[in-house]
Design a protein around this motif. Structure first.
Motif, PDB file in Angstrom:
ATOM      1  N   ASN A  31       5.998  -3.201  31.208  1.00  0.00           N
ATOM      2  CA  ASN A  31       6.135  -4.484  30.508  1.00  0.00           C
ATOM      3  C   ASN A  31       4.855  -5.309  30.634  1.00  0.00           C
ATOM      4  O   ASN A  31       4.448  -5.970  29.671  1.00  0.00           O
ATOM      5  CB  ASN A  31       7.323  -5.273  31.056  1.00  0.00           C
ATOM      6  N   ASN A  32       4.210  -5.279  31.796  1.00  0.00           N
ATOM      7  CA  ASN A  32       2.943  -6.004  31.972  1.00  0.00           C
ATOM      8  C   ASN A  32       1.844  -5.424  31.085  1.00  0.00           C
ATOM      9  O   ASN A  32       1.057  -6.174  30.506  1.00  0.00           O
ATOM     10  CB  ASN A  32       2.512  -5.984  33.433  1.00  0.00           C
ATOM     11  N   PHE A  33       1.774  -4.100  30.993  1.00  0.00           N
ATOM     12  CA  PHE A  33       0.791  -3.468  30.106  1.00  0.00           C
ATOM     13  C   PHE A  33       1.024  -3.878  28.651  1.00  0.00           C
ATOM     14  O   PHE A  33       0.084  -4.184  27.929  1.00  0.00           O
ATOM     15  CB  PHE A  33       0.830  -1.944  30.216  1.00  0.00           C
ATOM     16  N   GLU A  34       2.266  -3.889  28.224  1.00  0.00           N
ATOM     17  CA  GLU A  34       2.597  -4.270  26.846  1.00  0.00           C
ATOM     18  C   GLU A  34       2.258  -5.742  26.600  1.00  0.00           C
ATOM     19  O   GLU A  34       1.737  -6.096  25.545  1.00  0.00           O
ATOM     20  CB  GLU A  34       4.073  -4.006  26.551  1.00  0.00           C
ATOM     21  N   ARG A  35       2.524  -6.592  27.585  1.00  0.00           N
ATOM     22  CA  ARG A  35       2.188  -8.012  27.450  1.00  0.00           C
ATOM     23  C   ARG A  35       0.675  -8.187  27.318  1.00  0.00           C
ATOM     24  O   ARG A  35       0.201  -8.937  26.469  1.00  0.00           O
ATOM     25  CB  ARG A  35       2.706  -8.780  28.659  1.00  0.00           C
ATOM     26  N   GLN A  36      -0.102  -7.475  28.151  1.00  0.00           N
ATOM     27  CA  GLN A  36      -1.560  -7.549  28.057  1.00  0.00           C
ATOM     28  C   GLN A  36      -2.049  -7.042  26.706  1.00  0.00           C
ATOM     29  O   GLN A  36      -2.965  -7.598  26.118  1.00  0.00           O
ATOM     30  CB  GLN A  36      -2.214  -6.742  29.192  1.00  0.00           C
ATOM     31  N   ARG A  37      -1.451  -5.993  26.218  1.00  0.00           N
ATOM     32  CA  ARG A  37      -1.829  -5.443  24.910  1.00  0.00           C
ATOM     33  C   ARG A  37      -1.579  -6.467  23.812  1.00  0.00           C
ATOM     34  O   ARG A  37      -2.406  -6.675  22.934  1.00  0.00           O
ATOM     35  CB  ARG A  37      -1.054  -4.165  24.640  1.00  0.00           C
ATOM     36  N   ALA A  43      -8.292 -10.320  20.222  1.00  0.00           N
ATOM     37  CA  ALA A  43      -9.530 -10.455  20.998  1.00  0.00           C
ATOM     38  C   ALA A  43     -10.192  -9.108  21.258  1.00  0.00           C
ATOM     39  O   ALA A  43     -11.419  -9.021  21.329  1.00  0.00           O
ATOM     40  CB  ALA A  43      -9.241 -11.153  22.323  1.00  0.00           C
ATOM     41  N   SER A  44      -9.406  -8.057  21.362  1.00  0.00           N
ATOM     42  CA  SER A  44      -9.984  -6.737  21.633  1.00  0.00           C
ATOM     43  C   SER A  44     -10.768  -6.197  20.443  1.00  0.00           C
ATOM     44  O   SER A  44     -11.495  -5.219  20.572  1.00  0.00           O
ATOM     45  CB  SER A  44      -8.886  -5.745  22.019  1.00  0.00           C
ATOM     46  N   LEU A 149     -13.255  -7.908  28.893  1.00  0.00           N
ATOM     47  CA  LEU A 149     -12.657  -9.052  28.223  1.00  0.00           C
ATOM     48  C   LEU A 149     -11.707  -9.729  29.193  1.00  0.00           C
ATOM     49  O   LEU A 149     -10.795  -9.094  29.721  1.00  0.00           O
ATOM     50  CB  LEU A 149     -11.902  -8.567  26.981  1.00  0.00           C
ATOM     51  N   ASP A 150     -11.923 -11.035  29.445  1.00  0.00           N
ATOM     52  CA  ASP A 150     -11.088 -11.769  30.397  1.00  0.00           C
ATOM     53  C   ASP A 150     -10.528 -13.023  29.752  1.00  0.00           C
ATOM     54  O   ASP A 150     -11.243 -13.741  29.057  1.00  0.00           O
ATOM     55  CB  ASP A 150     -11.906 -12.175  31.628  1.00  0.00           C
ATOM     56  N   GLU A 180      -5.225  -4.920  13.278  1.00  0.00           N
ATOM     57  CA  GLU A 180      -4.631  -5.512  14.470  1.00  0.00           C
ATOM     58  C   GLU A 180      -4.564  -4.544  15.625  1.00  0.00           C
ATOM     59  O   GLU A 180      -3.823  -4.754  16.572  1.00  0.00           O
ATOM     60  CB  GLU A 180      -3.212  -6.006  14.149  1.00  0.00           C
ATOM     61  N   GLY A 181      -5.324  -3.459  15.596  1.00  0.00           N
ATOM     62  CA  GLY A 181      -5.282  -2.483  16.681  1.00  0.00           C
ATOM     63  C   GLY A 181      -5.729  -3.078  17.986  1.00  0.00           C
ATOM     64  O   GLY A 181      -6.566  -3.951  18.036  1.00  0.00           O
ATOM     65  N   ALA A 182      -5.157  -2.596  19.072  1.00  0.00           N
ATOM     66  CA  ALA A 182      -5.512  -3.133  20.388  1.00  0.00           C
ATOM     67  C   ALA A 182      -6.424  -2.201  21.135  1.00  0.00           C
ATOM     68  O   ALA A 182      -6.541  -1.076  20.993  1.00  0.00           O
ATOM     69  CB  ALA A 182      -4.272  -3.379  21.210  1.00  0.00           C
TER      70      ALA A 182
END
Length: 182
Positions: A31-37, A43-44, A149-150, A180-182
């Motif tokens: 879930n944390n990985f998906e939230r970061q994505r 921005a990515s 990227l931060d 919109e690719g991450a």
């Protein structure tokens, strides 16, 4: 016999509980990985390229040429490159200049230069000369460095108001590979 069955049931329950705890930890991590994505979805798609701009004229001073590519479908706002500067007195610092917005699917080049008595200090030559770029997208503010990227805050990265840095906006080119690719 009942005691043996109870002990076995207790062991099975403990192992099942341990396995469930591990599954919960993995789900939280996923879930944390998906939230970061999702946070980085726009921005990515922003990148920079920095090179020394040694060519100079009466209207274009020496400095650093900074190319910013925005491959996202949203504009990036308040693009602010931060450069390491050093004064005549030997005092070093980092200053940023707000070069404006970059439209979606566009690549813009800027010549950023220091005004006297400041000069650009070329740090970490292999790592973008110590330059980093701060920008805002739909809801977040990001710092793009040579290390990644931060997520950051605008109030931590104010643009310089003393006039130590200047910029000249160069070319703007459209980009075909946007999304919109991450």
């Amino acid at each position: 016999m009942a005691l043996i069955v109870s002990v076995l049931a207790l062991v099975v329950t403990a192992l099942t509980l341990q396995d469930q705890r591990r599954v919960n930890e993995l789900q939280t991590e996923l879930n944390n990985f998906e939230r970061q994505r999702q946070l980085r979805i726009y921005a990515s798609r922003v990148s920079t390229w920095i090179q020394v701009g040694d060519d100079a004229s009466s209207v274009r001073p020496r400095g650093l040429d900074i190319l910013v590519s925005n491959r996202s479908p949203v504009p990036v706002r308040s693009v602010t490159p931060f450069l390491p500067l050093i004064g005549d007195d030997g005092v070093a610092g980092v200053r940023g200049v707000d070069v404006g917005d970059i439209p979606p699917c566009a690549e813009v080049t800027f010549r950023v230069f220091a005004r006297s008595p400041q000069s650009i200090q070329r740090k970490e030559q292999s790592a973008s000369f110590g330059v980093y770029v701060v920008f805002a997208e739909t809801t977040n503010v990001w710092a793009l460095t040579s290390h990644g990227l931060d997520l950051t805050r605008a109030e931590l990265n104010p643009a310089d108001t003393t006039g130590a840095l200047g910029y000249i906006r160069g070319s703007q080119e459209p980009l075909a590979d946007c999304g919109e690719g991450a």
